[in-house]
Motif scaffolding. Structure first.
Motif, PDB file in Angstrom:
ATOM      1  N   UNK A 206      30.327  27.954  37.988  1.00 61.07           N
ATOM      2  CA  UNK A 206      30.347  28.333  36.567  1.00 61.07           C
ATOM      3  C   UNK A 206      29.201  29.283  36.189  1.00 61.07           C
ATOM      4  N   UNK A 207      27.998  29.069  36.775  1.00 57.47           N
ATOM      5  CA  UNK A 207      26.830  29.869  36.383  1.00 57.47           C
ATOM      6  C   UNK A 207      26.712  31.165  37.180  1.00 57.47           C
ATOM      7  N   UNK A 208      27.710  31.486  37.992  1.00 55.07           N
ATOM      8  CA  UNK A 208      27.627  32.687  38.840  1.00 55.07           C
ATOM      9  C   UNK A 208      27.476  33.935  37.963  1.00 55.07           C
ATOM     10  N   UNK A 209      26.620  34.896  38.390  1.00 53.55           N
ATOM     11  CA  UNK A 209      26.387  36.087  37.562  1.00 53.55           C
ATOM     12  C   UNK A 209      27.601  37.009  37.432  1.00 53.55           C
ATOM     13  N   UNK A 210      28.629  36.804  38.235  1.00 48.80           N
ATOM     14  CA  UNK A 210      29.847  37.618  38.125  1.00 48.80           C
ATOM     15  C   UNK A 210      31.015  36.693  37.768  1.00 48.80           C
TER      16      UNK A 210
ATOM     17  N   UNK B  71      29.165  46.275  31.764  1.00 46.26           N
ATOM     18  CA  UNK B  71      30.554  46.013  32.093  1.00 46.26           C
ATOM     19  C   UNK B  71      31.046  44.795  31.336  1.00 46.26           C
ATOM     20  N   UNK B  72      32.257  44.863  30.824  1.00 46.15           N
ATOM     21  CA  UNK B  72      32.778  43.778  30.016  1.00 46.15           C
ATOM     22  C   UNK B  72      33.312  42.623  30.846  1.00 46.15           C
ATOM     23  N   UNK B  73      33.497  41.485  30.228  1.00 45.93           N
ATOM     24  CA  UNK B  73      34.199  40.369  30.841  1.00 45.93           C
ATOM     25  C   UNK B  73      35.294  39.934  29.892  1.00 45.93           C
ATOM     26  N   UNK B  74      36.348  39.369  30.414  1.00 44.00           N
ATOM     27  CA  UNK B  74      37.468  38.955  29.577  1.00 44.00           C
ATOM     28  C   UNK B  74      38.165  37.773  30.237  1.00 44.00           C
ATOM     29  N   UNK B  75      38.993  37.071  29.478  1.00 49.07           N
ATOM     30  CA  UNK B  75      39.792  35.989  30.064  1.00 49.07           C
ATOM     31  C   UNK B  75      40.725  36.582  31.109  1.00 49.07           C
ATOM     32  N   UNK B  76      40.922  35.889  32.233  1.00 54.17           N
ATOM     33  CA  UNK B  76      41.833  36.397  33.259  1.00 54.17           C
ATOM     34  C   UNK B  76      42.921  35.389  33.547  1.00 54.17           C
ATOM     35  N   UNK B  77      44.107  35.917  33.884  1.00 52.70           N
ATOM     36  CA  UNK B  77      45.235  35.054  34.219  1.00 52.70           C
ATOM     37  C   UNK B  77      45.018  34.458  35.594  1.00 52.70           C
TER      38      UNK B  77
ATOM     39  N   UNK C 226      44.018  47.332  50.500  1.00 50.54           N
ATOM     40  CA  UNK C 226      45.315  47.925  50.131  1.00 50.54           C
ATOM     41  C   UNK C 226      46.232  46.775  49.701  1.00 50.54           C
ATOM     42  N   UNK C 227      45.808  46.024  48.700  1.00 50.85           N
ATOM     43  CA  UNK C 227      46.518  44.811  48.285  1.00 50.85           C
ATOM     44  C   UNK C 227      46.135  44.475  46.849  1.00 50.85           C
ATOM     45  N   UNK C 228      46.944  43.630  46.210  1.00 54.84           N
ATOM     46  CA  UNK C 228      46.689  43.327  44.798  1.00 54.84           C
ATOM     47  C   UNK C 228      45.506  42.371  44.596  1.00 54.84           C
ATOM     48  N   UNK C 229      45.146  41.600  45.633  1.00 49.88           N
ATOM     49  CA  UNK C 229      43.997  40.693  45.523  1.00 49.88           C
ATOM     50  C   UNK C 229      43.182  40.758  46.812  1.00 49.88           C
ATOM     51  N   UNK C 230      41.865  40.607  46.682  1.00 44.96           N
ATOM     52  CA  UNK C 230      40.989  40.513  47.857  1.00 44.96           C
ATOM     53  C   UNK C 230      40.006  39.364  47.660  1.00 44.96           C
ATOM     54  N   UNK C 231      39.608  38.795  48.795  1.00 44.40           N
ATOM     55  CA  UNK C 231      38.514  37.823  48.800  1.00 44.40           C
ATOM     56  C   UNK C 231      37.305  38.543  49.373  1.00 44.40           C
ATOM     57  N   UNK C 232      36.149  38.394  48.720  1.00 42.37           N
ATOM     58  CA  UNK C 232      35.011  39.214  49.116  1.00 42.37           C
ATOM     59  C   UNK C 232      33.704  38.433  48.926  1.00 42.37           C
ATOM     60  N   UNK C 233      32.739  38.577  49.856  1.00 37.20           N
ATOM     61  CA  UNK C 233      31.450  37.907  49.671  1.00 37.20           C
ATOM     62  C   UNK C 233      30.761  38.420  48.400  1.00 37.20           C
ATOM     63  N   UNK C 234      30.149  37.530  47.624  1.00 39.93           N
ATOM     64  CA  UNK C 234      29.465  37.948  46.387  1.00 39.93           C
ATOM     65  C   UNK C 234      28.442  39.048  46.654  1.00 39.93           C
ATOM     66  N   UNK C 235      27.804  39.020  47.838  1.00 35.62           N
ATOM     67  CA  UNK C 235      26.718  39.965  48.125  1.00 35.62           C
ATOM     68  C   UNK C 235      27.212  41.381  48.435  1.00 35.62           C
ATOM     69  N   UNK C 236      28.532  41.572  48.569  1.00 38.31           N
ATOM     70  CA  UNK C 236      29.070  42.910  48.855  1.00 38.31           C
ATOM     71  C   UNK C 236      29.623  43.577  47.605  1.00 38.31           C
ATOM     72  N   UNK C 237      29.283  43.022  46.426  1.00 41.61           N
ATOM     73  CA  UNK C 237      29.919  43.418  45.177  1.00 41.61           C
ATOM     74  C   UNK C 237      28.848  43.741  44.140  1.00 41.61           C
ATOM     75  N   UNK C 238      29.174  44.643  43.218  1.00 39.24           N
ATOM     76  CA  UNK C 238      28.303  44.904  42.059  1.00 39.24           C
ATOM     77  C   UNK C 238      29.183  45.123  40.841  1.00 39.24           C
ATOM     78  N   UNK C 239      28.566  45.054  39.659  1.00 36.97           N
ATOM     79  CA  UNK C 239      29.306  45.375  38.433  1.00 36.97           C
ATOM     80  C   UNK C 239      29.731  46.823  38.480  1.00 36.97           C
ATOM     81  N   UNK C 240      30.985  47.066  38.094  1.00 28.11           N
ATOM     82  CA  UNK C 240      31.492  48.444  38.062  1.00 28.11           C
ATOM     83  C   UNK C 240      30.686  49.269  37.056  1.00 28.11           C
ATOM     84  N   UNK C 241      30.309  50.509  37.401  1.00 25.37           N
ATOM     85  CA  UNK C 241      29.647  51.359  36.406  1.00 25.37           C
ATOM     86  C   UNK C 241      30.563  51.502  35.185  1.00 25.37           C
ATOM     87  N   UNK C 242      30.010  51.230  33.989  1.00 24.19           N
ATOM     88  CA  UNK C 242      30.835  51.260  32.774  1.00 24.19           C
ATOM     89  C   UNK C 242      31.410  52.644  32.510  1.00 24.19           C
TER      90      UNK C 242
END
Ligand code: NAP
Length: 343
Positions: free
Chosen positions: A102-106, A14-20, A125-141
């Motif tokens: 800064x060193x976070x894997x995501x 999965x790619x990473x890019x600059x974000x606004x 159902x919103x434009x932004x969410x706050x989520x625990x790091x442990x409930x997340x994975x890289x999106x399948x490319x």
């Protein structure tokens, strides 16, 4: 000096890019009190602020699940909601806006998918969410955000049922009710992947597709009583229960002595444990766990093509009420997803 990750090449999956930087407010779909699909309406809310190890994620697509509609109607997890208006939704796929350190894997810019801890926090159902790091994975490319948003809750449930509870293995005979639904289509694929002999129930139009997913035997629940044709099985994964008919009760009669009955829709059959005991079989209910590690494993299976997600309908966030009406009809194939933002 700016922190540079040790891994110099981008992660292959999965790619990473600059974000606004995030704005102060966002669009969301909320409800103020229990009601029908029309209770859902648009609102402008503050963008949530992450604390400690949480990530802020910009949502590109939000998956829907039956529990969203149940909760909107005053059931599901409605009792745990402590403030209104409330934003529904567990599943999302999107882009990390801010990471805990800064060193976070995501890092910011990483495409991720996962589950929001609704109703403890606002939903997806919103434009932004706050989520625990442990409930997340890289999106399948290999998946779009819309496809990825259809995965988390349903596939994690299927994994929990098939792998962690049923311990699917070569030669095991598994009956899966509602094999064509969100959870069911993942459960059929995972059980077959781990070598089980899968029988799945569904309606006539879905039977050829259930075979493609890996079911060895398919049964049209509308025309055939499954207990008349299925023989003896080791495990029943029941995604229907006794709420609308007696699917749960009839399932006990096809289990071998000591077999395992898994009752998935919470509250759909309060008496399942006593009935199973009387029938000489084991029984358990189940609750999904938002485990980012398992989600990473599922992402690899999805990227390799060993498991596929099927998205039936896609609605815009503003059409959430229509999506809920469709969800409540109870006959979608695979998943219904909301498109929230740009990829
Ligand atoms: N406890 C937990 O952690 C947990 C987690 C996830 C889901 N759940 C619950 O599990 C249930 C299933 O979830 P889901 O997301 O898979 O739902 P879903 O996607 O809405 O399921 C729809 C599917 O159910 C099939 N179906 C309907 N009635 C059926 C019957 N009598 N026999 C066989 N198939 C039938 C439909 O097939 P046809 O179109 O062919 O009729 C359709 O494909 C829901 O009640 C949900 O709330 C619980």
């Amino acid at each position: 000096m700016k922190f540079r990750p040790l891994r110099s090449a981008p992660h292959p999956a999965s790619g990473t890019a600059e974000v606004a930087a995030p704005p102060e407010t966002m669009r969301a779909v909320v409800f103020d009190a229990p009601g029908g699909p029309e209770a859902l309406h648009e609102a402008t809310l503050p963008v949530p602020a992450p604390v400690m190890s949480e990530l802020l994620v910009r949502v590109v697509a939000a998956g829907t699940n039956p529990i969203d509609a149940k909760t909107r109607g005053g059931r599901g997890v409605f009792g745990a909601i402590d403030r209104h208006p409330s934003t529904l939704g567990f599943d999302f796929s999107g882009v990390v806006v801010s990471s805990p350190h800064e060193a976070h894997p995501l890092p910011p810019g990483t495409e991720v998918f996962g589950m929001v801890p609704f109703p403890r926090s606002g939903g997806s159902y919103a434009e932004y969410v706050v989520v625990p790091s442990l409930s997340v994975a890289r999106k399948p490319a290999a998946l779009s955000h819309v496809e990825a948003a259809g995965v988390p809750l349903a596939a994690l449930t299927a994994w929990g049922l098939v792998v962690e509870t049923a311990h699917a293995h070569e030669g095991q005979r598994v009956l899966i009710h509602a094999g064509s639904g969100g959870v069911g289509h993942f459960a059929v694929q995972l059980a077959a992947y781990f070598g089980a002999h899968v029988t799945a129930t569904g309606s006539d139009r879905n039977l050829p597709w259930l075979r493609e997913l890996g079911a060895a035997v398919v049964i049209d629940y509308a025309t055939t009583r499954f207990e008349d044709v299925v023989g003896e099985v080791d495990v029943v994964i029941d995604l229907v229960g006794n709420a609308h008919d007696d699917t749960g009760s009839r399932s006990l009669s096809v289990l071998r002595r000591g077999g395992l009955y898994i009752m998935v829709p919470t509250g759909a059959w309060p008496g399942y444990a006593e009935a199973a005991d009387a029938a000489g079989v084991r029984a358990t209910s189940y609750k999904v766990v938002p485990d980012g590690g398992v989600l990473s494993t599922l992402a690899r299976l999805l990227d390799s093509g060993a498991v596929q997600v099927y998205v039936d309908r896609v609605f815009d966030l503003t059409e959430a009420a229509e999506a809920h009406a469709e969800l409540e009809r109870g006959h979608s194939r695979g998943k219904i997803v909301l498109r929230v933002g740009d990829a």
